[in-house]
Scaffold this active site. Structure first.
Site: not given
Length: 358
Positions: A317-318
């Site tokens: 989850p950047c």
């Protein structure tokens, strides 16, 4: 907006009841058929887990779904704008035609006016709608084991060269050049935030990106080189697991991604990606906080580069990383998607009383 709608259970009950109070304000996208409908559609009702809901037809189309031929969800927009009605009718009559702005002029319309009208009503231009409608069908045929010629026919492309060119723009190579006994399998993944491409082996997920990400073709090229050209199209167990987990995520039932991952990056980048996966849903971190967490407080910029090099969107989850000042900063899938993902994840935050417990 999508997230101002009632919860999934309320909308699903409205769908079962064909509740006309939501007509024009909510639409259901059905993953098992690839179509979207009004909640009042008379068709057989889909299973709950196959449904996602949107507040506009544009969001449904952008997510890769086709309008239902029974309830005609595009009709209200068409009836309100004769130009839109004419263009939609032309698209239905000639879905295989390779539309251009010259064709719009030949029909007696100004291309810029049509572009603005479609963008305003549907969130995409007429030409984008026409291309989206065709390419997904062909990709899914091949993913299910169909031949290239069958995919071309299902995608309603007039010529093999046009079909090949469309695929090459997306995957970096024509369908005829894809390996018939691949090590890596590309597949089409529909989500409420737009279509994605996944690449899996028989055991792991290697890539998950939105189809409009500029870096997608480069990333696919690197994977293709690493597997010595043995990139193809098809479905795998990890790919099916990923689709189920994404469906649960967008339905608000689970934010857990357990699909095995294969990283393609330097050890430092992999260290960053592992740390990203430790950020709880609904929580954000700054680049400097990530750097401190991995024991490299001086490496804030390197963390930013590793974040941008991530090619497994959502699962790694950047989008949960923001600037030190709270700004969203860059995101390969678009800042609007980053904002919506963070909005989705707010529902996964613990209740206030749970957060207060030691």
């Amino acid at each position: 907006m999508l997230f101002d709608l009632p919860d999934h259970d309320t909308l699903y009950r409205a769908l079962l009841a064909r509740d006309d109070r939501y007509d024009g304000h909510a639409f259901v996208c059905v993953s098992s058929t690839g179509v979207f409908c009004r909640l009042t559609c008379p068709a057989r009702k889909p299973k709950r887990e196959n449904c996602t809901f949107h507040d506009t037809v544009g969001a449904c189309i952008e997510a890769g779904f086709r309008p239902c031929k029974r309830c005609h969800p595009l009709q209200p927009m068409a009836s309100g704008d004769p130009a839109i009605a004419a263009m939609l009718a032309a698209l239905d009559e000639r879905p295989a035609f390779r539309w251009s702005e010259t064709d719009v002029v030949r029909m007696g319309f100004d291309p810029s006016t049509i572009r603005r009208s479609f963008k305003r009503q549907f969130g995409m231009t007429f030409l984008e709608m026409a291309r989206q409608r065709r390419l997904r069908d062909g990709f899914e045929t091949m993913s299910s084991g169909g031949k290239v010629i069958e995919a071309q026919i299902d995608a309603q492309f007039d010529s093999a060269s046009a079909f090949s060119a469309a695929f090459a723009r997306l995957l970096g190579r024509a369908p005829g050049r894809l390996d018939r006994a691949p090590l890596l399998f590309a597949d089409w993944v529909s989500t409420p935030l737009g279509d994605m491409i996944s690449v899996t082996s028989q055991t792991e997920l290697h890539l998950l990106e939105f189809t409009d990400r500029k870096a997608l073709k480069t990333e696919l090229g690197k994977l293709d080189a690493q597997c010595k050209g043995r990139l193809g199209i098809g479905q795998t167990a990890p790919g099916q697991q990923l689709k189920a987990e994404l469906a649960a995520f967008f339905a608000g039932t689970s934010a857990v991604f357990a699909t095995p991952l294969a990283y393609h990056g330097a050890p430092f980048a992999q260290l960053v990606w592992d740390e990203l996966r430790r950020i709880p849903p609904g929580v954000t971190r700054s680049y400097s906080q990530i750097a401190a967490q991995i024991g490299r407080p001086e490496a804030t910029r390197a963390v930013g580069r590793a974040n941008g090099a991530n090619q497994i969107a959502l699962v790694v989850p950047c989008h949960r990383v923001i600037g030190a000042d709270g700004a969203l900063t860059g995101y390969g899938g678009g800042l609007w998607r980053k904002q919506k993902l963070l909005e989705i994840e707010r529902q996964y935050l613990p209740a206030p009383q749970e957060r207060a417990q030691p």
